[in-house]
Structures are given as structure tokens and as C-alpha cells.
Design a protein around this motif. Structure first.
Motif, PDB file in Angstrom:
ATOM      1  N   LYS A 161       3.069   3.404   2.253  1.00 25.40           N
ATOM      2  CA  LYS A 161       2.503   3.740   0.963  1.00 25.40           C
ATOM      3  C   LYS A 161       3.552   4.408   0.089  1.00 25.40           C
ATOM      4  O   LYS A 161       4.303   5.262   0.552  1.00 25.40           O
ATOM      5  CB  LYS A 161       1.305   4.674   1.165  1.00 25.40           C
ATOM      6  CG  LYS A 161       0.439   4.795  -0.067  1.00 25.40           C
ATOM      7  CD  LYS A 161      -0.615   5.881   0.129  1.00 25.40           C
ATOM      8  CE  LYS A 161      -0.968   6.464  -1.220  1.00 25.40           C
ATOM      9  NZ  LYS A 161      -1.550   7.794  -1.128  1.00 25.40           N
ATOM     10  N   CYS A 170      -2.770  -1.854  -5.775  1.00 29.17           N
ATOM     11  CA  CYS A 170      -4.207  -2.078  -5.868  1.00 29.17           C
ATOM     12  C   CYS A 170      -4.693  -1.629  -7.241  1.00 29.17           C
ATOM     13  O   CYS A 170      -4.447  -0.503  -7.660  1.00 29.17           O
ATOM     14  CB  CYS A 170      -4.931  -1.301  -4.768  1.00 29.17           C
ATOM     15  SG  CYS A 170      -6.717  -1.432  -4.900  1.00 29.17           S
ATOM     16  N   LYS A 202      -3.193   2.502  -5.252  1.00 26.11           N
ATOM     17  CA  LYS A 202      -2.262   2.662  -4.146  1.00 26.11           C
ATOM     18  C   LYS A 202      -1.221   1.549  -4.160  1.00 26.11           C
ATOM     19  O   LYS A 202      -1.564   0.387  -4.358  1.00 26.11           O
ATOM     20  CB  LYS A 202      -3.049   2.581  -2.834  1.00 26.11           C
ATOM     21  CG  LYS A 202      -2.786   3.729  -1.887  1.00 26.11           C
ATOM     22  CD  LYS A 202      -3.391   3.421  -0.546  1.00 26.11           C
ATOM     23  CE  LYS A 202      -4.818   3.948  -0.435  1.00 26.11           C
ATOM     24  NZ  LYS A 202      -5.469   3.494   0.805  1.00 26.11           N
ATOM     25  N   THR A 203       0.036   1.903  -3.960  1.00 24.30           N
ATOM     26  CA  THR A 203       1.091   0.898  -3.869  1.00 24.30           C
ATOM     27  C   THR A 203       1.648   0.908  -2.458  1.00 24.30           C
ATOM     28  O   THR A 203       1.993   1.961  -1.939  1.00 24.30           O
ATOM     29  CB  THR A 203       2.206   1.192  -4.884  1.00 24.30           C
ATOM     30  OG1 THR A 203       1.643   1.187  -6.194  1.00 24.30           O
ATOM     31  CG2 THR A 203       3.310   0.147  -4.805  1.00 24.30           C
ATOM     32  N   THR A 204       1.711  -0.266  -1.846  1.00 26.56           N
ATOM     33  CA  THR A 204       2.232  -0.351  -0.485  1.00 26.56           C
ATOM     34  C   THR A 204       3.368  -1.362  -0.403  1.00 26.56           C
ATOM     35  O   THR A 204       3.456  -2.277  -1.215  1.00 26.56           O
ATOM     36  CB  THR A 204       1.131  -0.776   0.510  1.00 26.56           C
ATOM     37  OG1 THR A 204       0.391  -1.843  -0.074  1.00 26.56           O
ATOM     38  CG2 THR A 204       0.193   0.350   0.830  1.00 26.56           C
ATOM     39  N   ARG A 225      -6.570  -6.294  -5.007  1.00 26.80           N
ATOM     40  CA  ARG A 225      -7.369  -5.291  -4.311  1.00 26.80           C
ATOM     41  C   ARG A 225      -6.867  -5.096  -2.890  1.00 26.80           C
ATOM     42  O   ARG A 225      -6.636  -6.086  -2.190  1.00 26.80           O
ATOM     43  CB  ARG A 225      -8.829  -5.759  -4.236  1.00 26.80           C
ATOM     44  CG  ARG A 225      -9.507  -5.893  -5.580  1.00 26.80           C
ATOM     45  CD  ARG A 225     -10.255  -4.633  -5.920  1.00 26.80           C
ATOM     46  NE  ARG A 225     -10.692  -4.675  -7.310  1.00 26.80           N
ATOM     47  CZ  ARG A 225     -11.971  -4.598  -7.691  1.00 26.80           C
ATOM     48  NH1 ARG A 225     -12.906  -4.475  -6.789  1.00 26.80           N
ATOM     49  NH2 ARG A 225     -12.283  -4.626  -8.969  1.00 26.80           N
ATOM     50  N   CYS A 226      -6.715  -3.854  -2.486  1.00 30.60           N
ATOM     51  CA  CYS A 226      -6.294  -3.581  -1.121  1.00 30.60           C
ATOM     52  C   CYS A 226      -7.482  -3.733  -0.172  1.00 30.60           C
ATOM     53  O   CYS A 226      -8.629  -3.906  -0.618  1.00 30.60           O
ATOM     54  CB  CYS A 226      -5.684  -2.190  -1.014  1.00 30.60           C
ATOM     55  SG  CYS A 226      -6.881  -0.853  -1.074  1.00 30.60           S
TER      56      CYS A 226
END
Ligand SMILES: [Zn+2]
Ligand SMILES: [Zn+2]
Ligand SMILES: [Zn+2]
Length: 118
Positions: free
Chosen positions: A13, A78, A83-85, A113-114
């Protein structure tokens, strides 16, 4: 060291300076900034550009060392939770790059969408 734990605890993350400050008991903006730079130079974390205009950092999943980063992977942001992964696996660079051009960095951001939000 506490900061490295934060990164390891949220593997994959991307975290902004502010995310890290919120996780620290006694945050000091300058120290956070300097530590991030040091981690980046040591090949522990890499900068993530996710199109939000905020610089984020994530733990390196590629073979990085203190000489060079090899984080040529895509990032996923997302649209719901923000959230950025990091996505494992490389990205294919265009093969027809004009003569004399040198690629130093590649940023690919996928949005959607995550798993938690879909
Ligand atoms: Zn790296
Ligand atoms: Zn999400
Ligand atoms: Zn990444």
C-alpha cells in the motif's frame, strides 16, 4: 525504524507523508521527510505517482538496491477508498521509442475498485 514497520505492516500500500505522520506517536514532519528520502536512496521504498498530486511511497517489491530502483510496475488506485497499491509484474514499454530517447521512469496507474470495495 518505526517508519519501516509502518511500511512493512501495510505491504503493497502506498502511503503519503501525512499517512505516516498519523501512524507515528510523536511525528516530526522534517524527520518523516528525511527518513523517506533515506529509505528511497537505500532502495527500500519508491515514489508512487497515482495521479492525485500527492507523493506517496510504497515498499519496493522489485529488486532494488542503493544504486538503482527497478520499480517498473503498475499501481492501482481504488476510486472508492482511495487506497493505492503496487501491482506485481512488470509493464510493457512501447518498443518504438524515438531514437535518442531514454526512459528513466514509467508510471502506470490503473483505477477502479479494490477487493474491499467491489
Ligand atoms: Zn524500488
Ligand atoms: Zn477500495
Ligand atoms: Zn509500487
Amino acid at each position: 525504524m518505526e517508519m519501516l514497520d509502518i511500511f512493512l505492516g501495510s505491504a503493497g500500500k502506498a502511503l503519503s507523508n501525512r499517512d505516516i505522520e498519523l501512524d507515528l506517536e510523536d511525528p516530526d514532519r522534517i524527520t518523516v521527510y528525511r527518513t523517506l528520502k533515506t529509505f528511497e536512496q537505500k532502495g527500500l521504498i519508491h515514489q508512487v505517482m497515482d495521479g492525485t498530486g500527492v507523493t506517496k511511497y510504497a515498499i519496493c517489491i522489485d529488486d532494488c538496491d542503493d544504486h538503482s530502483h527497478h520499480d517498473e510496475h503498475a499501481h492501482f488506485r481504488c476510486e472508492k477508498c482511495g487506497k493505492t497499491t503496487c501491482l506485481d509484474g512488470g509493464i510493457t514499454l512501447p518498443s518504438d521509442i524515438p531514437n535518442g530517447y531514454q526512459i528513466k521512469n514509467a508510471h502506470l496507474v490503473l483505477e477502479g475498485r479494490c477487493a474491499d470495495c467491489s
